[in-house]
Design a protein around this motif. Structure first.
Motif, PDB file in Angstrom:
ATOM      1  N   LEU A 126       0.839  -1.205   0.000  1.00  0.00           N
ATOM      2  CA  LEU A 126       0.000   0.000   0.000  1.00  0.00           C
ATOM      3  C   LEU A 126       0.871   1.251   0.000  1.00  0.00           C
ATOM      4  O   LEU A 126       2.024   1.234   0.437  1.00  0.00           O
ATOM      5  CB  LEU A 126      -0.909   0.008   1.226  1.00  0.00           C
ATOM      6  CG  LEU A 126      -1.935  -1.126   1.314  1.00  0.00           C
ATOM      7  CD1 LEU A 126      -2.718  -1.016   2.627  1.00  0.00           C
ATOM      8  CD2 LEU A 126      -2.873  -1.121   0.120  1.00  0.00           C
ATOM      9  N   THR A 127       0.308   2.349  -0.485  1.00  0.00           N
ATOM     10  CA  THR A 127       0.982   3.654  -0.475  1.00  0.00           C
ATOM     11  C   THR A 127       0.336   4.530   0.598  1.00  0.00           C
ATOM     12  O   THR A 127      -0.719   4.182   1.141  1.00  0.00           O
ATOM     13  CB  THR A 127       0.849   4.348  -1.840  1.00  0.00           C
ATOM     14  OG1 THR A 127      -0.492   4.869  -1.975  1.00  0.00           O
ATOM     15  CG2 THR A 127       1.150   3.378  -2.989  1.00  0.00           C
ATOM     16  N   PRO A 128       0.935   5.679   0.925  1.00  0.00           N
ATOM     17  CA  PRO A 128       0.300   6.585   1.903  1.00  0.00           C
ATOM     18  C   PRO A 128      -0.886   7.350   1.315  1.00  0.00           C
ATOM     19  O   PRO A 128      -1.605   8.028   2.061  1.00  0.00           O
ATOM     20  CB  PRO A 128       1.432   7.559   2.264  1.00  0.00           C
ATOM     21  CG  PRO A 128       2.687   6.940   1.728  1.00  0.00           C
ATOM     22  CD  PRO A 128       2.281   6.128   0.555  1.00  0.00           C
ATOM     23  N   TYR A 129      -1.088   7.285   0.011  1.00  0.00           N
ATOM     24  CA  TYR A 129      -2.140   8.071  -0.630  1.00  0.00           C
ATOM     25  C   TYR A 129      -3.477   7.339  -0.554  1.00  0.00           C
ATOM     26  O   TYR A 129      -3.523   6.110  -0.634  1.00  0.00           O
ATOM     27  CB  TYR A 129      -1.768   8.359  -2.078  1.00  0.00           C
ATOM     28  CG  TYR A 129      -0.465   9.120  -2.209  1.00  0.00           C
ATOM     29  CD1 TYR A 129      -0.233  10.269  -1.454  1.00  0.00           C
ATOM     30  CD2 TYR A 129       0.547   8.676  -3.054  1.00  0.00           C
ATOM     31  CE1 TYR A 129       0.963  10.962  -1.551  1.00  0.00           C
ATOM     32  CE2 TYR A 129       1.747   9.372  -3.162  1.00  0.00           C
ATOM     33  CZ  TYR A 129       1.947  10.507  -2.402  1.00  0.00           C
ATOM     34  OH  TYR A 129       3.134  11.196  -2.486  1.00  0.00           O
ATOM     35  N   ILE A 130      -4.575   8.103  -0.397  1.00  0.00           N
ATOM     36  CA  ILE A 130      -5.882   7.484  -0.190  1.00  0.00           C
ATOM     37  C   ILE A 130      -6.866   7.884  -1.281  1.00  0.00           C
ATOM     38  O   ILE A 130      -6.747   8.935  -1.909  1.00  0.00           O
ATOM     39  CB  ILE A 130      -6.463   7.855   1.191  1.00  0.00           C
ATOM     40  CG1 ILE A 130      -6.629   9.375   1.321  1.00  0.00           C
ATOM     41  CG2 ILE A 130      -5.606   7.308   2.323  1.00  0.00           C
ATOM     42  CD1 ILE A 130      -7.332   9.813   2.589  1.00  0.00           C
ATOM     43  N   PHE A 131      -7.845   7.010  -1.472  1.00  0.00           N
ATOM     44  CA  PHE A 131      -8.971   7.300  -2.354  1.00  0.00           C
ATOM     45  C   PHE A 131      -9.960   8.210  -1.604  1.00  0.00           C
ATOM     46  O   PHE A 131      -9.882   8.351  -0.383  1.00  0.00           O
ATOM     47  CB  PHE A 131      -9.682   6.001  -2.753  1.00  0.00           C
ATOM     48  CG  PHE A 131      -8.898   5.149  -3.718  1.00  0.00           C
ATOM     49  CD1 PHE A 131      -8.709   5.550  -5.039  1.00  0.00           C
ATOM     50  CD2 PHE A 131      -8.376   3.932  -3.305  1.00  0.00           C
ATOM     51  CE1 PHE A 131      -7.999   4.757  -5.922  1.00  0.00           C
ATOM     52  CE2 PHE A 131      -7.670   3.130  -4.185  1.00  0.00           C
ATOM     53  CZ  PHE A 131      -7.482   3.549  -5.499  1.00  0.00           C
ATOM     54  N   PRO A 132     -10.916   8.821  -2.338  1.00  0.00           N
ATOM     55  CA  PRO A 132     -11.938   9.651  -1.669  1.00  0.00           C
ATOM     56  C   PRO A 132     -12.715   8.912  -0.586  1.00  0.00           C
ATOM     57  O   PRO A 132     -13.178   9.523   0.373  1.00  0.00           O
ATOM     58  CB  PRO A 132     -12.860  10.060  -2.831  1.00  0.00           C
ATOM     59  CG  PRO A 132     -11.970  10.050  -4.031  1.00  0.00           C
ATOM     60  CD  PRO A 132     -11.017   8.913  -3.807  1.00  0.00           C
ATOM     61  N   ASN A 133     -12.832   7.581  -0.715  1.00  0.00           N
ATOM     62  CA  ASN A 133     -13.576   6.820   0.303  1.00  0.00           C
ATOM     63  C   ASN A 133     -12.741   6.503   1.546  1.00  0.00           C
ATOM     64  O   ASN A 133     -13.217   5.848   2.473  1.00  0.00           O
ATOM     65  CB  ASN A 133     -14.127   5.529  -0.297  1.00  0.00           C
ATOM     66  CG  ASN A 133     -13.029   4.552  -0.717  1.00  0.00           C
ATOM     67  OD1 ASN A 133     -11.835   4.786  -0.478  1.00  0.00           O
ATOM     68  ND2 ASN A 133     -13.422   3.456  -1.349  1.00  0.00           N
ATOM     69  N   GLY A 134     -11.466   6.944   1.555  1.00  0.00           N
ATOM     70  CA  GLY A 134     -10.614   6.761   2.726  1.00  0.00           C
ATOM     71  C   GLY A 134      -9.727   5.538   2.696  1.00  0.00           C
ATOM     72  O   GLY A 134      -8.888   5.369   3.576  1.00  0.00           O
ATOM     73  N   SER A 135      -9.877   4.657   1.690  1.00  0.00           N
ATOM     74  CA  SER A 135      -9.015   3.477   1.603  1.00  0.00           C
ATOM     75  C   SER A 135      -7.690   3.842   0.944  1.00  0.00           C
ATOM     76  O   SER A 135      -7.627   4.751   0.110  1.00  0.00           O
ATOM     77  CB  SER A 135      -9.712   2.365   0.809  1.00  0.00           C
ATOM     78  OG  SER A 135      -9.938   2.777  -0.527  1.00  0.00           O
ATOM     79  N   PHE A 136      -6.643   3.125   1.335  1.00  0.00           N
ATOM     80  CA  PHE A 136      -5.318   3.432   0.810  1.00  0.00           C
ATOM     81  C   PHE A 136      -5.137   2.874  -0.606  1.00  0.00           C
ATOM     82  O   PHE A 136      -5.577   1.764  -0.912  1.00  0.00           O
ATOM     83  CB  PHE A 136      -4.234   2.846   1.721  1.00  0.00           C
ATOM     84  CG  PHE A 136      -4.062   3.601   3.002  1.00  0.00           C
ATOM     85  CD1 PHE A 136      -3.287   4.742   3.048  1.00  0.00           C
ATOM     86  CD2 PHE A 136      -4.685   3.169   4.172  1.00  0.00           C
ATOM     87  CE1 PHE A 136      -3.127   5.448   4.224  1.00  0.00           C
ATOM     88  CE2 PHE A 136      -4.534   3.858   5.353  1.00  0.00           C
ATOM     89  CZ  PHE A 136      -3.757   5.008   5.382  1.00  0.00           C
ATOM     90  N   GLN A 137      -4.482   3.653  -1.441  1.00  0.00           N
ATOM     91  CA  GLN A 137      -4.157   3.176  -2.782  1.00  0.00           C
ATOM     92  C   GLN A 137      -2.977   2.212  -2.704  1.00  0.00           C
ATOM     93  O   GLN A 137      -2.039   2.426  -1.936  1.00  0.00           O
ATOM     94  CB  GLN A 137      -3.783   4.346  -3.693  1.00  0.00           C
ATOM     95  CG  GLN A 137      -4.890   5.352  -3.930  1.00  0.00           C
ATOM     96  CD  GLN A 137      -4.439   6.458  -4.868  1.00  0.00           C
ATOM     97  OE1 GLN A 137      -3.816   6.192  -5.890  1.00  0.00           O
ATOM     98  NE2 GLN A 137      -4.769   7.696  -4.522  1.00  0.00           N
ATOM     99  N   SER A 138      -3.018   1.162  -3.504  1.00  0.00           N
ATOM    100  CA  SER A 138      -1.880   0.248  -3.615  1.00  0.00           C
ATOM    101  C   SER A 138      -0.953   0.754  -4.715  1.00  0.00           C
ATOM    102  O   SER A 138      -1.313   1.643  -5.498  1.00  0.00           O
ATOM    103  CB  SER A 138      -2.363  -1.161  -3.947  1.00  0.00           C
ATOM    104  OG  SER A 138      -2.848  -1.199  -5.285  1.00  0.00           O
TER     105      SER A 138
END
Length: 263
Positions: A126-138
């Motif tokens: 996973l990366t530190p960046y998140i989607f609008p729904n709050g889940s982390f981007q892989s």
């Protein structure tokens, strides 16, 4: 004044799965550092303002991962922050997260070996960046089709490796039935010139048909061989010893009888 302040040296970018830390030297004494991140097409952003540390987490200002950035590390004193005079600063090497961040270790979620098939299922870092729904981007969410994975596998206690590549999250490879295999997974970005290969996952090994010799090797074989030889030797020697003792006892009884008759 500003002209007397030392500037940062040995500036380095350290980035794994897009978590990016800027580091430099020396430790400040009597002054502080402020970090400015300059992008080719983005506004200047300040981080770690008036810090006495020699590192700064700049992950959140590098969200445009395909942008190329440089860091200006300013040497400042609080009293002079409002002056119009530009403080002394040092400039880092250029850094582009998309092409320079290191791909971290994949996580092996599940694996099995049945007959002549080895199946391995793994998970993206996973990366530190998140989607609008709050889940982390892989990292897969960011790299898309530029990212692929390689499975390295080999017979347990053998040095000959094989490998296979996929863009999915699971592998199925043909192996020798009844033989144990070890393996690990590694992310790869073939389009890169540098940092093409990511970090290797933990090594796992299957345990199909594993016996005590597989676990403990030749030491157990030697011990079992010694025990077997001892048992065989005892089986041969013990009857001979018992037979001799029986004969000796019988001969002694005969002599004693003869002596009594003589008397």
């Amino acid at each position: 004044g500003y002209e007397e302040l030392p500037t940062a040296v040995n500036i380095t970018w350290s980035s794994i799965n897009f978590k990016t830390i800027l580091q430099w030297q020396p430790k400040p004494s009597g002054y502080f550092y402020t970090v400015e991140i300059h992008g080719r097409t983005s506004d200047v952003k300040r981080k770690c303002i008036l810090t006495s540390e020699t590192e700064c987490d700049v992950t959140d200002v590098l969200r445009n991962v395909k942008e190329t950035y440089t860091a200006h590390i300013l040497s400042v004193t609080p009293a002079e922050m409002d002056n119009f005079e530009e403080p002394p600063f040092a400039v880092s090497e250029k850094f582009t997260p998309y092409s320079q961040t290191v791909i971290g270790k994949p996580e092996i979620k599940d694996y099995s070996q049945k007959d002549s098939k080895l199946n391995v299922v793994f998970k993206d870092p996973l990366t530190p960046y998140i989607f609008p729904n709050g889940s982390f981007q892989s990292i897969q969410d960011i790299f898309q089709h530029d990212l692929e994975y390689k499975l390295y596998y080999w017979k347990d206690q053998s040095s000959g490796k094989k490998d296979v590549t996929t863009k999915s999250r699971n592998f199925e490879v043909s192996v020798d039935s009844g033989k144990n295999y070890c393996f690990y997974v590694q992310g790869i970005i073939p389009s890169r010139r540098e940092n093409r290969n990511g970090q290797e996952s933990m090594v796992h090994c299957t345990s199909v048909g594993r016996n005590i010799l597989d676990e403990y090797g030749t030491e157990v074989f030697i011990i079992l061989a010694v025990i077997a030889v001892a048992v065989i030797t005892l089986a041969i020697v013990l009857p001979v010893v018992l037979c001799k003792r029986k004969k000796a006892k019988k001969a002694r009884a005969v002599r004693e009888k003869e002596l009594l008759n003589g008397v």
